[in-house]
Design a protein around this motif. Sequence first.
Motif, PDB file in Angstrom:
ATOM      1  N   GLY A 213      73.622   2.525 -39.905  1.00  0.00           N
ATOM      2  CA  GLY A 213      74.172   0.780 -39.677  1.00  0.00           C
ATOM      3  C   GLY A 213      75.182   0.452 -39.774  1.00  0.00           C
ATOM      4  N   LEU A 214      76.027   2.057 -40.846  1.00  0.00           N
ATOM      5  CA  LEU A 214      77.441   1.051 -41.011  1.00  0.00           C
ATOM      6  C   LEU A 214      78.192   2.229 -39.468  1.00  0.00           C
ATOM      7  N   PHE A 215      77.907   2.674 -39.403  1.00  0.00           N
ATOM      8  CA  PHE A 215      78.059   3.625 -37.772  1.00  0.00           C
ATOM      9  C   PHE A 215      77.902   3.061 -37.019  1.00  0.00           C
ATOM     10  N   VAL A 216      76.672   1.646 -36.586  1.00  0.00           N
ATOM     11  CA  VAL A 216      76.300   0.848 -36.021  1.00  0.00           C
ATOM     12  C   VAL A 216      77.138  -0.028 -35.289  1.00  0.00           C
ATOM     13  N   LEU A 217      78.183  -0.379 -37.231  1.00  0.00           N
ATOM     14  CA  LEU A 217      78.822  -2.162 -36.668  1.00  0.00           C
ATOM     15  C   LEU A 217      79.462  -1.438 -36.216  1.00  0.00           C
ATOM     16  N   ALA A 218      80.036  -0.500 -36.975  1.00  0.00           N
ATOM     17  CA  ALA A 218      81.224   0.192 -36.564  1.00  0.00           C
ATOM     18  C   ALA A 218      81.889   0.149 -34.576  1.00  0.00           C
TER      19      ALA A 218
ATOM     20  N   LEU B   3      76.496  -7.074 -25.806  1.00  0.00           N
ATOM     21  CA  LEU B   3      77.548  -5.797 -24.779  1.00  0.00           C
ATOM     22  C   LEU B   3      77.579  -5.644 -26.959  1.00  0.00           C
ATOM     23  N   ALA B   4      77.314  -5.990 -27.699  1.00  0.00           N
ATOM     24  CA  ALA B   4      77.122  -5.490 -28.251  1.00  0.00           C
ATOM     25  C   ALA B   4      75.623  -5.011 -28.947  1.00  0.00           C
ATOM     26  N   LEU B   5      74.767  -5.862 -28.829  1.00  0.00           N
ATOM     27  CA  LEU B   5      73.038  -5.656 -28.833  1.00  0.00           C
ATOM     28  C   LEU B   5      73.253  -3.963 -28.352  1.00  0.00           C
ATOM     29  N   ALA B   6      73.509  -4.313 -26.559  1.00  0.00           N
ATOM     30  CA  ALA B   6      73.217  -3.097 -26.327  1.00  0.00           C
ATOM     31  C   ALA B   6      74.014  -1.658 -26.329  1.00  0.00           C
ATOM     32  N   VAL B   7      75.051  -1.418 -27.190  1.00  0.00           N
ATOM     33  CA  VAL B   7      75.985  -0.762 -27.880  1.00  0.00           C
ATOM     34  C   VAL B   7      75.216   0.093 -29.196  1.00  0.00           C
ATOM     35  N   ALA B   8      74.972  -1.801 -30.024  1.00  0.00           N
ATOM     36  CA  ALA B   8      74.357  -1.101 -31.255  1.00  0.00           C
ATOM     37  C   ALA B   8      72.907  -0.770 -31.641  1.00  0.00           C
ATOM     38  N   MET B   9      71.917  -0.359 -30.228  1.00  0.00           N
ATOM     39  CA  MET B   9      71.228   0.344 -29.977  1.00  0.00           C
ATOM     40  C   MET B   9      71.329   1.372 -29.348  1.00  0.00           C
ATOM     41  N   ILE B  10      72.249   1.754 -28.414  1.00  0.00           N
ATOM     42  CA  ILE B  10      71.920   3.695 -28.033  1.00  0.00           C
ATOM     43  C   ILE B  10      72.905   3.834 -28.822  1.00  0.00           C
TER      44      ILE B  10
ATOM     45  N   MET C 230      67.708  -2.571 -38.452  1.00  0.00           N
ATOM     46  CA  MET C 230      68.740  -2.737 -38.731  1.00  0.00           C
ATOM     47  C   MET C 230      70.234  -2.447 -37.699  1.00  0.00           C
ATOM     48  N   TRP C 231      69.601  -1.808 -36.559  1.00  0.00           N
ATOM     49  CA  TRP C 231      69.998  -1.820 -35.762  1.00  0.00           C
ATOM     50  C   TRP C 231      71.232  -2.913 -35.061  1.00  0.00           C
ATOM     51  N   ILE C 232      70.170  -3.825 -34.811  1.00  0.00           N
ATOM     52  CA  ILE C 232      69.831  -5.321 -33.971  1.00  0.00           C
ATOM     53  C   ILE C 232      70.481  -5.887 -35.034  1.00  0.00           C
ATOM     54  N   GLY C 233      71.106  -5.624 -36.633  1.00  0.00           N
ATOM     55  CA  GLY C 233      71.152  -6.258 -37.823  1.00  0.00           C
ATOM     56  C   GLY C 233      72.719  -6.062 -37.794  1.00  0.00           C
ATOM     57  N   ALA C 234      72.900  -5.166 -37.283  1.00  0.00           N
ATOM     58  CA  ALA C 234      74.489  -4.594 -37.072  1.00  0.00           C
ATOM     59  C   ALA C 234      75.342  -4.875 -36.350  1.00  0.00           C
TER      60      ALA C 234
END
Length: 82
Positions: free
Chosen positions: A58-63, A30-37, A1-5
């Motif tokens: 998911g919402l937290f990671v997306l934002a 950057l989007a993928l790295a920040v999503a994982m973190i 879900m994190w990578i999807g977000a």
Amino acid sequence: MWIGAGLAAFALARLIGSGPRTRPLAEFLLALAVAMILGLAATALDFGGWREPDWRAGLFVLAGAFAAVGMLRFTIVYRSQP
């Protein structure tokens, strides 16, 4: 879900025009790295867990990923000004 977000944040950012100096590969990474973190941070904050996806994570990671891409774009535009 994190990578999807993270991918969703990247895709939404690509829909928004950002000028001729964009760097899509940098935004993607950057989007993928920040999503994982942020996904790990969401798990630590108990927004779901390793085995149960939660919409709050998911919402937290997306934002967060969307904000990181926006900050990258702002930095590129700011540094290109005379």
